[in-house]
Design an enzyme around this catalytic site. Structure first.
Site, PDB file in Angstrom:
ATOM      1  N   TYR A 131       0.840  -1.199   0.000  1.00 44.94           N
ATOM      2  CA  TYR A 131       0.000   0.000   0.000  1.00 44.94           C
ATOM      3  C   TYR A 131       0.876   1.250   0.000  1.00 44.94           C
ATOM      4  O   TYR A 131       1.935   1.292   0.641  1.00 44.94           O
ATOM      5  CB  TYR A 131      -0.871   0.054   1.255  1.00 44.94           C
ATOM      6  CG  TYR A 131      -1.947  -1.007   1.331  1.00 44.94           C
ATOM      7  CD1 TYR A 131      -2.639  -1.413   0.194  1.00 44.94           C
ATOM      8  CD2 TYR A 131      -2.282  -1.577   2.556  1.00 44.94           C
ATOM      9  CE1 TYR A 131      -3.646  -2.369   0.286  1.00 44.94           C
ATOM     10  CE2 TYR A 131      -3.289  -2.534   2.655  1.00 44.94           C
ATOM     11  CZ  TYR A 131      -3.965  -2.927   1.513  1.00 44.94           C
ATOM     12  OH  TYR A 131      -4.950  -3.857   1.612  1.00 44.94           O
TER      13      TYR A 131
ATOM     14  N   HIS B 241     -12.579   3.086   6.364  1.00 44.19           N
ATOM     15  CA  HIS B 241     -11.313   2.413   6.072  1.00 44.19           C
ATOM     16  C   HIS B 241     -10.816   1.549   7.231  1.00 44.19           C
ATOM     17  O   HIS B 241      -9.759   0.917   7.127  1.00 44.19           O
ATOM     18  CB  HIS B 241     -10.225   3.434   5.717  1.00 44.19           C
ATOM     19  CG  HIS B 241     -10.258   3.864   4.277  1.00 44.19           C
ATOM     20  ND1 HIS B 241     -10.350   5.174   3.892  1.00 44.19           N
ATOM     21  CD2 HIS B 241     -10.231   3.141   3.131  1.00 44.19           C
ATOM     22  CE1 HIS B 241     -10.367   5.244   2.570  1.00 44.19           C
ATOM     23  NE2 HIS B 241     -10.296   4.030   2.082  1.00 44.19           N
TER      24      HIS B 241
ATOM     25  N   GLU C  97      -9.388  -1.674  -9.914  1.00 46.18           N
ATOM     26  CA  GLU C  97     -10.274  -0.514  -9.808  1.00 46.18           C
ATOM     27  C   GLU C  97      -9.516   0.750 -10.197  1.00 46.18           C
ATOM     28  O   GLU C  97      -8.483   1.060  -9.607  1.00 46.18           O
ATOM     29  CB  GLU C  97     -10.773  -0.360  -8.365  1.00 46.18           C
ATOM     30  CG  GLU C  97     -11.660  -1.493  -7.922  1.00 46.18           C
ATOM     31  CD  GLU C  97     -12.026  -1.405  -6.441  1.00 46.18           C
ATOM     32  OE1 GLU C  97     -12.922  -2.158  -6.027  1.00 46.18           O
ATOM     33  OE2 GLU C  97     -11.415  -0.598  -5.705  1.00 46.18           O
TER      34      GLU C  97
ATOM     35  N   ASN D 261      -6.474   0.493  -7.486  1.00 47.92           N
ATOM     36  CA  ASN D 261      -6.492  -0.500  -6.427  1.00 47.92           C
ATOM     37  C   ASN D 261      -6.800  -1.843  -7.087  1.00 47.92           C
ATOM     38  O   ASN D 261      -7.261  -1.876  -8.228  1.00 47.92           O
ATOM     39  CB  ASN D 261      -7.545  -0.153  -5.377  1.00 47.92           C
ATOM     40  CG  ASN D 261      -7.437  -1.049  -4.168  1.00 47.92           C
ATOM     41  OD1 ASN D 261      -6.336  -1.346  -3.709  1.00 47.92           O
ATOM     42  ND2 ASN D 261      -8.575  -1.518  -3.669  1.00 47.92           N
TER      43      ASN D 261
ATOM     44  N   TYR E  74      -6.749 -10.052   3.724  1.00 50.35           N
ATOM     45  CA  TYR E  74      -7.762  -8.997   3.597  1.00 50.35           C
ATOM     46  C   TYR E  74      -8.443  -9.047   2.235  1.00 50.35           C
ATOM     47  O   TYR E  74      -9.655  -8.889   2.119  1.00 50.35           O
ATOM     48  CB  TYR E  74      -7.123  -7.622   3.820  1.00 50.35           C
ATOM     49  CG  TYR E  74      -8.072  -6.486   3.540  1.00 50.35           C
ATOM     50  CD1 TYR E  74      -9.106  -6.174   4.422  1.00 50.35           C
ATOM     51  CD2 TYR E  74      -7.956  -5.741   2.370  1.00 50.35           C
ATOM     52  CE1 TYR E  74      -9.995  -5.150   4.146  1.00 50.35           C
ATOM     53  CE2 TYR E  74      -8.833  -4.711   2.085  1.00 50.35           C
ATOM     54  CZ  TYR E  74      -9.851  -4.418   2.981  1.00 50.35           C
ATOM     55  OH  TYR E  74     -10.736  -3.411   2.699  1.00 50.35           O
ATOM     56  N   LYS E  75      -7.658  -9.293   1.191  1.00 44.84           N
ATOM     57  CA  LYS E  75      -8.209  -9.315  -0.152  1.00 44.84           C
ATOM     58  C   LYS E  75      -8.949 -10.624  -0.451  1.00 44.84           C
ATOM     59  O   LYS E  75      -9.530 -10.771  -1.523  1.00 44.84           O
ATOM     60  CB  LYS E  75      -7.099  -9.083  -1.192  1.00 44.84           C
ATOM     61  CG  LYS E  75      -6.566  -7.643  -1.185  1.00 44.84           C
ATOM     62  CD  LYS E  75      -5.381  -7.478  -2.130  1.00 44.84           C
ATOM     63  CE  LYS E  75      -4.708  -6.126  -2.023  1.00 44.84           C
ATOM     64  NZ  LYS E  75      -5.463  -5.026  -2.660  1.00 44.84           N
TER      65      LYS E  75
ATOM     66  N   ARG F 194      -6.216   6.994  -8.690  1.00 45.04           N
ATOM     67  CA  ARG F 194      -5.301   5.968  -8.222  1.00 45.04           C
ATOM     68  C   ARG F 194      -5.851   4.617  -8.659  1.00 45.04           C
ATOM     69  O   ARG F 194      -6.995   4.522  -9.102  1.00 45.04           O
ATOM     70  CB  ARG F 194      -5.134   6.001  -6.700  1.00 45.04           C
ATOM     71  CG  ARG F 194      -6.369   5.593  -5.926  1.00 45.04           C
ATOM     72  CD  ARG F 194      -6.156   5.694  -4.412  1.00 45.04           C
ATOM     73  NE  ARG F 194      -5.315   4.630  -3.895  1.00 45.04           N
ATOM     74  CZ  ARG F 194      -5.776   3.476  -3.390  1.00 45.04           C
ATOM     75  NH1 ARG F 194      -7.079   3.239  -3.334  1.00 45.04           N
ATOM     76  NH2 ARG F 194      -4.949   2.562  -2.930  1.00 45.04           N
TER      77      ARG F 194
END
Ligand code: HEM
Ligand code: FES
Lengths: 328, 355
Positions: free
Chosen positions: B37, B193, B265, B225, B316-317, B223
Site C-alpha cells: 500500500y 477504512h 479498480e 487499487n 484482507y483481499k 489511483r
C-alpha cells in the site's frame, strides 16, 4: 509510481476572462464583473467559493483571493467586490486604479473553503463590512433551494453598507443591518440562544469579529462544527530562490509562480513525482546543505524530518535564503 | 474508434469476455515486481491515447452489459443506491459532470443539448433520449444520482466534505469488492477504512485524506487499487457473499486460468462544483489469468507480486486460501527474466516467455 503520471501544473486550473464591468458600489468598494472572451459559460461554483485573481503589476505578479458574489446559478458571469485597502500590499489598489472594462485577466477555477453545510435546518449569516460578499452568493443559492436563512450585517455607516439597501428591499424579514456610527451592534448572545436545533452560523468579516463569534458561540454551548468562518489561505507565489542541484551539476532559479519541481522540469531535470500535491512522497529530496529557512507545505514529512532540515518536497514546498543544495 | 458492445453476463453462465483490444488496454496495476500500500495518487488529466486513463469516464465494450447487470442488482436490492437528503445537489453536480464529459469525449455515443435549464440527453448505446429540467427531480424517472449512474460504468461514492473530514453520504454501489454502501453510509474516511490492514500504521490514510480535501474543481486525481475475483462477477458484495463466497472453493488447477480474475479498480476523485462535495468513481476492470499471461511482462510480474505479497494483504483481499493454486499457475508463466519498469505491456520490447 502508478499508471501514467501527468506533468500538469499543480493547483487550481486557470480561466481567461474579460472585465465586462467596473461598478463603483460606494466610496471604498468596487464591483468587477468578468465574462469569458469566447462567451462560453463559466464553471458552476458553490456559494462561499473564492477565485484567485492574477495581477501583473509592474513586473511582479500579485495573486489575491476574492469571494465570488454572483449568483452560482448564473454561469454567464463571475463577480467580485473589492474594498480599497490603502495600507494593504497593493492588490486592491491595483484593481481600483488600473483595471478597466475590456481588460483581459486570468483567474483560477473556484475553490471553496467556506461551504454551506447543506444539512443545516437554518443558516444564520453574520457579516462585517466587505465580509458580505460570500453571503450574497449563499443567499442566492439558499433562496433557490428554499432553505431558511437570515443575515445580520454590521456596517460602519449607511453610506458604506455595500448592498445593504438591495438586500433589505429584496428580503425584508430576513436581513438586519447594524450601523456602527449609531452605536448599533449585532446582539450576538441573544441571537445564538434563540436558534432552533440544527442551525449553522457563518461569519465573515474582520478577524476580531470572527474570534468574537467563535468565542461567544462556545460560551453559549454551540457545537464547534456548527460555526463556520472563512479562512483565506492566501495563495503563495513566494520569492524566487536559487537552488544548486548536485547530481545534475547545475544551479537553477525557482521563479515566483512556479514550484521547485516545475523549475527542475523546466531545466530538463528528470525529477520523480506522482501527486504534485504534497501527499504521495514520491518527490522527497535530500537536502545536502542550506542557509535559510524552509517553507514546508506538504502532508508527507513528519515533524522531526522537517526540523532536521534534511528533506524537502519540491512539488509544494519552497525555501527562503541564499543557499540551498539538493541531492538531485 | 467505434466500440463494439459485447452481449455478455457477469452471473449465471458468466459469458463475460475481453477482446484482444480490451486485454491490451487493461489497467495492469503493478509498476514493479512487488506491491505494498502507498499514497499512490496522481492527477487525472488524460493519459496515453486508447488507454483507460485517456477519458474522464472510460466507456468500453462491456458498457451495455454492465448497465444491464446493475439494473438486475438494483431490482433485487434498492438500497445499493442511497442519498441522504442534503446530497441531492451533489447528485445534480454528478449528473452534469458525467453528461458534459461523455458528450465531449464520446460525441458519437452521447449528446447533451442545453437550453437554459431545459436539457436533452441522448445515450445511443442504451437507446435513451430524455428531455428534463435541470435541478427539477420530478422531470426524471429517478433521482439525479441514480439516473446518471444507471448509465455509467463503475460504482460511485459521493462524499460530503465538512468538519475536516469526508462523509459517505450518498452512492451507487453494485460492483464492489466486498464492502457495503448500506453499512458505510454516513461514515467518515477513517471509519469506512477501519478494516484495511497496515495502511493506517503507515500513515497512508492521514495523508490521503489531506490530499483529497484539497482536490480542486477542474483538477481531478486518480489511483489504482486491485483484488482477486473467482468468476467474472461484478457484484461481490457482503450482501450476496452467500452466493459468491462459495465459488472461491471451486477453483482447481484445471479451471484457474479461465475462472480466476485479476480485478482492478480505477478510482478517480472530482470536486463537484455546486455542492463542494467530492465524488469517487470506482471503475472495475476484470481480466482472466489466461488472458493476462498473454502479455509476457504481466505474467512474470503478477507471479512475483502474488508470491511475495504480505500475508495480511492476501488475507484482507480474500485469496489467502487460493494463493498456492495461483502461484502454481502463474509460476509457469515466469521464466525469471527481468521486467521493464512501469505498468505498460511493452509487447514490442519485452521478450516472449522462455519456457
Ligand atoms: C474518498 C474516497 C475513498 C473512498 C470512498 C474509499 C472507500 C474504500 C472502501 C469502502 C474500502 C473497503 C473497506 C472495507 O474493507 O470495508 C476501501 C479500501 C481501501 N482504501 Fe479507500 N476509499 C477512498 C479513498 C482512498 C484513498 C485516497 C486511498 C489511498 C491511498 C485509499 C486506500 C485504500 C486501501 C489501501 C484500501 C484497501 C484495499 C485493498 O487492499 O483491496 N482509499 N476504500
Ligand atoms: S509529488 Fe507527491 S509529494 Fe511531491
Amino acid at each position: 509510481m502508478s499508471a501514467a503520471p501527468q506533468k500538469a501544473k499543480a493547483g487550481a486550473e486557470k480561466i481567461e476572462v474579460i472585465v465586462s464591468a467596473v461598478v463603483p458600489v460606494n466610496d471604498l468598494v468596487t464591483r468587477f464583473e468578468f465574462r469569458r472572451p469566447d462567451g462560453a459559460p463559466f464553471p458552476p461554483f458553490s456559494a462561499g467559493a473564492h477565485t484567485v485573481v492574477e495581477m501583473k503589476d509592474q513586473g511582479r505578479t500579485r495573486l489575491n483571493p476574492y469571494s465570488l458574489m454572483s449568483d452560482p446559478a448564473d454561469p454567464s458571469l463571475y463577480a467580485i467586490s473589492v474594498r480599497r485597502d490603502d495600507q494593504g500590499r497593493g492588490g486592491s489598489l491595483f484593481l481600483h486604479r488600473q483595471v478597466k472594462p475590456g481588460d483581459r485577466m486570468t483567474i483560477t477555477y473556484p475553490v471553496n473553503l467556506f461551504p454551506v453545510d447543506l444539512r443545516g435546518r437554518k443558516h444564520v449569516f453574520l457579516a462585517g463590512g466587505i465580509g458580505i460578499t460570500p453571503f450574497l452568493a449563499m443567499i442566492a443559492q439558499l433562496e433557490k433551494l428554499g432553505a431558511r436563512w437570515e443575515l445580520h450585517y454590521s456596517v460602519r455607516n449607511a453610506a458604506l453598507g455595500s448592498y445593504a439597501g438591495d438586500l433589505t428591499a429584496r428580503h425584508p424579514g430576513k436581513v438586519r443591518v447594524y450601523h456602527d456610527d449609531q452605536q448599533q451592534a449585532i446582539p450576538l448572545g441573544d441571537l445564538l440562544d434563540g436558534q432552533p436545533l440544527g442551525t449553522h452560523v457563518y461569519v465573515c468579516g474582520p478577524k476580531g469579529m470572527i474570534d468574537w463569534v467563535h468565542r461567544t458561540a462556545t460560551e453559549h454551548g454551540w457545537p464547534k462544527d456548527n460555526v463556520h468562518s472563512e479562512e483565506f489561505l492566501a495563495p503563495q507565489p513566494g520569492t524566487p530562490f536559487e537552488v544548486r542541484l548536485c547530481k545534475s551539476d547545475m544551479t537553477i532559479l525557482v521563479g515566483e509562480n512556479e514550484s521547485l519541481l516545475e523549475a527542475m522540469e523546466r531545466c530538463g531535470v528528470d525529477a520523480p513525482f506522482l501527486c504534485r500535491g504534497g501527499a504521495c512522497g514520491q518527490c522527497e529530496t535530500d537536502v545536502v546543505d542550506h542557509d535559510g529557512s524552509f517553507i514546508h507545505r506538504d502532508h508527507w514529512l513528519e515533524d522531526d524530518q522537517r526540523a532536521s532540515g534534511k528533506k524537502i518536497m519540491p512539488c509544494v514546498s519552497r525555501f527562503v535564503g541564499p543557499t540551498l543544495v539538493l541531492d538531485r | 474508434m467505434t466500440i463494439q458492445f459485447n452481449d455478455e453476463t457477469f452471473r449465471g453462465d458468466y459469458s463475460f469476455r475481453n477482446s484482444p483490444w480490451a486485454i491490451k488496454r487493461f489497467p495492469f496495476p503493478f509498476h514493479e515486481d512487488s506491491y505494498m500500500y502507498s499514497v499512490n495518487m496522481e492527477q487525472h488529466r488524460g493519459g496515453p491515447a486508447g488507454s483507460v486513463f485517456e477519458k474522464r469516464f472510460d466507456v468500453d465494450e462491456h458498457y451495455v452489459s454492465e448497465m444491464r447487470d446493475r439494473a438486475l442488482v438494483l431490482a433485487e436490492d434498492p438500497l445499493r443506491c442511497q442519498s441522504l437528503p442534503h446530497m441531492t445537489l451533489a447528485g445534480w453536480d454528478l449528473l452534469e459532470l458525467i453528461m458534459v464529459s461523455k458528450s465531449e469525449d464520446y460525441p458519437d455515443l452521447f449528446e447533451l443539448h442545453r437550453d437554459g435549464d431545459r436539457w436533452r440527453w441522448v445515450n445511443k448505446p442504451l437507446g435513451i433520449d430524455d428531455t428534463f429540467t435541470f435541478m427539477d427531480e420530478t422531470t426524471l424517472p429517478y433521482g439525479p444520482l441514480e439516473y446518471i449512474t444507471r448509465q455509467t460504468q463503475g460504482d460511485f461514492a459521493v462524499l460530503d466534505q465538512r468538519d475536516d473530514n469526508l462523509w459517505m453520504d450518498a452512492g451507487m454501489v453494485t460492483t464492489q469488492a466486498d464492502w457495503s454502501l448500506d453499512f458505510d453510509i454516513g461514515m467518515n474516511f477513517f471509519e469506512w477504512h477501519a478494516p484495511v490492514p497496515l495502511a493506517h500504521e503507515l500513515g497512508i490514510f492521514k495523508r490521503a485524506l489531506k490530499f483529497l480535501m484539497n482536490v480542486q474543481q477542474g483538477a481531478p486525481a486518480r489511483r489504482l487499487n486491485w483484488t482477486m475475483t473467482v468468476n467474472p462477477l461484478l457484484d461481490t458484495s457482503p450482501e450476496n457473499y452467500h452466493k459468491w463466497g462459495i465459488q472461491k472453493t471451486e477453483l482447481t488447477a484445471e479451471n484457474i486460468g479461465a475462472k480466476q480474475h485479476l480485478r482492478v479498480e480505477l478510482q478517480t476523485f472530482y470536486r463537484l462544483p455546486r455542492s463542494n462535495a467530492l465524488v469517487f468513481p470506482i471503475r472495475c476492470y476484470l481480466i482472466a489469468f489466461q488472458d493476462l499471461v498473454t502479455v509476457p511482462k504481466w505474467g512474470r510480474r503478477l507471479h512475483r507480486v502474488i508470491r511475495d505479497l504480505p500475508e495480511e494483504l492476501a488475507t484482507y483481499k480474500g485469496f489467502i486460501a487460493n494463493r498456492p493454486l495461483m502461484i502454481d499457475y502463474l509460476s509457469r508463466h515466469d521464466d525469471g527474466l527481468p521486467t521493464s519498469p512501469g505498468v505498460w505491456a511493452d509487447l514490442e520490447t519485452e521478450p516472449p516467455l522462455q519456457k
